[in-house]
Write a protein that holds these residues in place. Sequence first.
Motif, PDB file in Angstrom:
ATOM      1  N   UNK A  46      39.974 -28.162 -56.333  1.00  0.00           N
ATOM      2  CA  UNK A  46      39.763 -28.942 -56.867  1.00  0.00           C
ATOM      3  C   UNK A  46      38.860 -29.929 -57.219  1.00  0.00           C
ATOM      4  N   UNK A  47      38.463 -29.970 -58.224  1.00  0.00           N
ATOM      5  CA  UNK A  47      36.817 -31.106 -58.760  1.00  0.00           C
ATOM      6  C   UNK A  47      37.105 -32.524 -57.590  1.00  0.00           C
ATOM      7  N   UNK A  48      37.734 -33.467 -57.512  1.00  0.00           N
ATOM      8  CA  UNK A  48      37.687 -34.443 -56.593  1.00  0.00           C
ATOM      9  C   UNK A  48      37.798 -33.972 -55.137  1.00  0.00           C
ATOM     10  N   UNK A  49      38.515 -33.125 -54.115  1.00  0.00           N
ATOM     11  CA  UNK A  49      38.241 -32.795 -53.438  1.00  0.00           C
ATOM     12  C   UNK A  49      36.588 -31.779 -52.362  1.00  0.00           C
ATOM     13  N   UNK A  50      35.999 -32.174 -53.142  1.00  0.00           N
ATOM     14  CA  UNK A  50      34.974 -30.718 -53.488  1.00  0.00           C
ATOM     15  C   UNK A  50      33.624 -31.666 -52.782  1.00  0.00           C
ATOM     16  N   UNK A  51      34.093 -32.796 -52.399  1.00  0.00           N
ATOM     17  CA  UNK A  51      32.646 -33.929 -51.923  1.00  0.00           C
ATOM     18  C   UNK A  51      33.410 -33.704 -50.218  1.00  0.00           C
ATOM     19  N   UNK A  52      34.745 -33.600 -50.329  1.00  0.00           N
ATOM     20  CA  UNK A  52      35.207 -33.865 -48.414  1.00  0.00           C
ATOM     21  C   UNK A  52      35.792 -32.754 -48.219  1.00  0.00           C
ATOM     22  N   UNK A  53      35.297 -31.686 -48.794  1.00  0.00           N
ATOM     23  CA  UNK A  53      34.853 -30.785 -48.684  1.00  0.00           C
ATOM     24  C   UNK A  53      33.673 -30.427 -47.521  1.00  0.00           C
ATOM     25  N   UNK A  54      32.744 -30.885 -48.846  1.00  0.00           N
ATOM     26  CA  UNK A  54      31.266 -30.585 -47.458  1.00  0.00           C
ATOM     27  C   UNK A  54      30.975 -31.830 -46.651  1.00  0.00           C
ATOM     28  N   UNK A  55      31.137 -32.864 -46.356  1.00  0.00           N
ATOM     29  CA  UNK A  55      31.241 -32.803 -45.874  1.00  0.00           C
ATOM     30  C   UNK A  55      31.837 -33.017 -44.521  1.00  0.00           C
ATOM     31  N   UNK A  56      32.843 -31.822 -44.500  1.00  0.00           N
ATOM     32  CA  UNK A  56      34.010 -30.711 -43.542  1.00  0.00           C
ATOM     33  C   UNK A  56      32.877 -29.862 -43.352  1.00  0.00           C
ATOM     34  N   UNK A  57      31.892 -29.412 -44.236  1.00  0.00           N
ATOM     35  CA  UNK A  57      31.555 -28.543 -43.682  1.00  0.00           C
ATOM     36  C   UNK A  57      30.248 -28.490 -42.822  1.00  0.00           C
ATOM     37  N   UNK A  58      29.544 -29.645 -42.752  1.00  0.00           N
ATOM     38  CA  UNK A  58      28.412 -30.369 -42.781  1.00  0.00           C
ATOM     39  C   UNK A  58      28.340 -30.950 -41.190  1.00  0.00           C
ATOM     40  N   UNK A  59      29.789 -31.290 -41.230  1.00  0.00           N
ATOM     41  CA  UNK A  59      30.503 -31.960 -39.977  1.00  0.00           C
ATOM     42  C   UNK A  59      30.745 -30.928 -38.854  1.00  0.00           C
ATOM     43  N   UNK A  60      31.424 -29.637 -39.149  1.00  0.00           N
ATOM     44  CA  UNK A  60      31.534 -28.637 -38.597  1.00  0.00           C
ATOM     45  C   UNK A  60      30.163 -28.605 -37.697  1.00  0.00           C
ATOM     46  N   UNK A  61      29.585 -27.916 -39.091  1.00  0.00           N
ATOM     47  CA  UNK A  61      28.060 -26.767 -38.694  1.00  0.00           C
ATOM     48  C   UNK A  61      27.236 -27.309 -39.513  1.00  0.00           C
ATOM     49  N   UNK A  62      26.249 -27.972 -39.335  1.00  0.00           N
ATOM     50  CA  UNK A  62      24.924 -28.239 -40.227  1.00  0.00           C
ATOM     51  C   UNK A  62      23.799 -27.404 -39.931  1.00  0.00           C
ATOM     52  N   UNK A  63      24.388 -26.433 -39.446  1.00  0.00           N
ATOM     53  CA  UNK A  63      23.051 -25.530 -39.038  1.00  0.00           C
ATOM     54  C   UNK A  63      23.698 -24.352 -40.806  1.00  0.00           C
ATOM     55  N   UNK A  64      24.447 -24.951 -41.139  1.00  0.00           N
ATOM     56  CA  UNK A  64      25.397 -23.310 -41.904  1.00  0.00           C
ATOM     57  C   UNK A  64      24.703 -23.380 -42.840  1.00  0.00           C
ATOM     58  N   UNK A  65      23.411 -21.651 -43.492  1.00  0.00           N
ATOM     59  CA  UNK A  65      22.814 -22.450 -43.800  1.00  0.00           C
ATOM     60  C   UNK A  65      22.667 -22.295 -45.898  1.00  0.00           C
ATOM     61  N   UNK A  66      24.659 -21.740 -45.949  1.00  0.00           N
ATOM     62  CA  UNK A  66      24.831 -21.739 -47.067  1.00  0.00           C
ATOM     63  C   UNK A  66      26.072 -22.327 -47.624  1.00  0.00           C
ATOM     64  N   UNK A  67      26.211 -24.072 -47.002  1.00  0.00           N
ATOM     65  CA  UNK A  67      26.203 -24.680 -47.896  1.00  0.00           C
ATOM     66  C   UNK A  67      24.604 -26.229 -48.572  1.00  0.00           C
ATOM     67  N   UNK A  68      23.913 -25.346 -47.526  1.00  0.00           N
ATOM     68  CA  UNK A  68      22.762 -25.967 -48.281  1.00  0.00           C
ATOM     69  C   UNK A  68      22.529 -25.144 -50.280  1.00  0.00           C
ATOM     70  N   UNK A  69      22.417 -24.077 -49.611  1.00  0.00           N
ATOM     71  CA  UNK A  69      22.386 -23.056 -51.075  1.00  0.00           C
ATOM     72  C   UNK A  69      23.369 -23.373 -51.988  1.00  0.00           C
ATOM     73  N   UNK A  70      24.868 -23.790 -51.090  1.00  0.00           N
ATOM     74  CA  UNK A  70      25.425 -24.387 -52.865  1.00  0.00           C
ATOM     75  C   UNK A  70      25.713 -25.434 -52.910  1.00  0.00           C
ATOM     76  N   UNK A  71      24.917 -26.609 -52.030  1.00  0.00           N
ATOM     77  CA  UNK A  71      24.560 -27.700 -52.543  1.00  0.00           C
ATOM     78  C   UNK A  71      23.255 -27.857 -53.788  1.00  0.00           C
ATOM     79  N   UNK A  72      22.607 -27.322 -53.359  1.00  0.00           N
ATOM     80  CA  UNK A  72      21.571 -27.038 -53.866  1.00  0.00           C
ATOM     81  C   UNK A  72      21.340 -26.252 -55.300  1.00  0.00           C
TER      82      UNK A  72
END
Length: 323
Positions: A46-72
């Motif tokens: 859900x759109x209201x939960x995307x921000x929390x999921x993004x910060x969870x991903x970065x907190x768990x593994x900030x080296x995963x390039x896929x999160x940068x790809x997704x955000x970009x």
Amino acid sequence: MYYSAYSVIEVFMQTVGQDYDWGYVEDCDSDKAQRLINNLKSNSIASENISKICIDVLSLNPYNIEIYDYLLKNYGDDGSLSALAEYFDIDGFSAIKESMALDYVKKNQGTTEEDAVKAKHDLIEYCKNIRLDITDESECITYINSLLDDFDLKYRTVDGVVCETRESADFSRSELPDILEFMKQIQPLKSNPILPYENDLLAKKEKFINTFSSEVSKKHLETINTYLSDFDKQFCKTKLFSSVPRKQAAKDRALSYAKGLRYSTIEEFDREYEKYKDFIIKNLGVNIDEAVEAKEYLEKKRKRLSSPYGGIGGFGGFFHKRK
């Protein structure tokens, strides 16, 4: 959503500080981060939960390039995403941007030169928006420049001739219809090589040069020169396997023409002889005295025809009147 995503990034960067355990991510955290990324990509969050999921991903593994790809790809880059990628030394982040830029220009290149010009302008703005530094060597730029070069080459090509500039191409296009009409008068040699053909072609060549001056005219002028060269080669080839100088060729042809004359009386001979003298001057470029071999041959024939044994009842009987 855009501002929410980057507020998450800024908060995360401030949270990391100097206490982050650089380079070490638990396998379980890496796996969980990957599952969250997969959920983001599936658009099941859900759109209201995307921000929390993004910060969870970065907190768990900030080296995963896929999160940068997704955000970009979803939110672009106002500079903070690049800063985060640089902070964690993310390999391939620039490559993602470059791939996006290339995909962008391919999608927007259009089908005309005007479309391509606009696509390049839009590409440059797009690269600014995603904080991608580009040069003339960048793949997206070389791609669109190559496309523009192709359009330019096509524009400058007139009747198979690549003109130096667009202006000269326009001039060539304006002359081309008249050139093609003029060239209908120009034909390759289709009969025995005689000077009237060459003289006519030389006159037309001079007129062509005085009339046309575009780059495309050079192509058709070369055609005229080729026909002239072909004439010269054929004119000079009086031997089966070799050629002779132009003057000698004229003499050889005069002799050949003399041997082809047909007559049975002195009167017929004299008439043919006068025609022969006129022919070799106009058509071969030599006079009776220059064509020595032919002159000697004809003198012998006249002498034989004048002898008591000449005429119809003598050797002259072998000659038939030329048609």
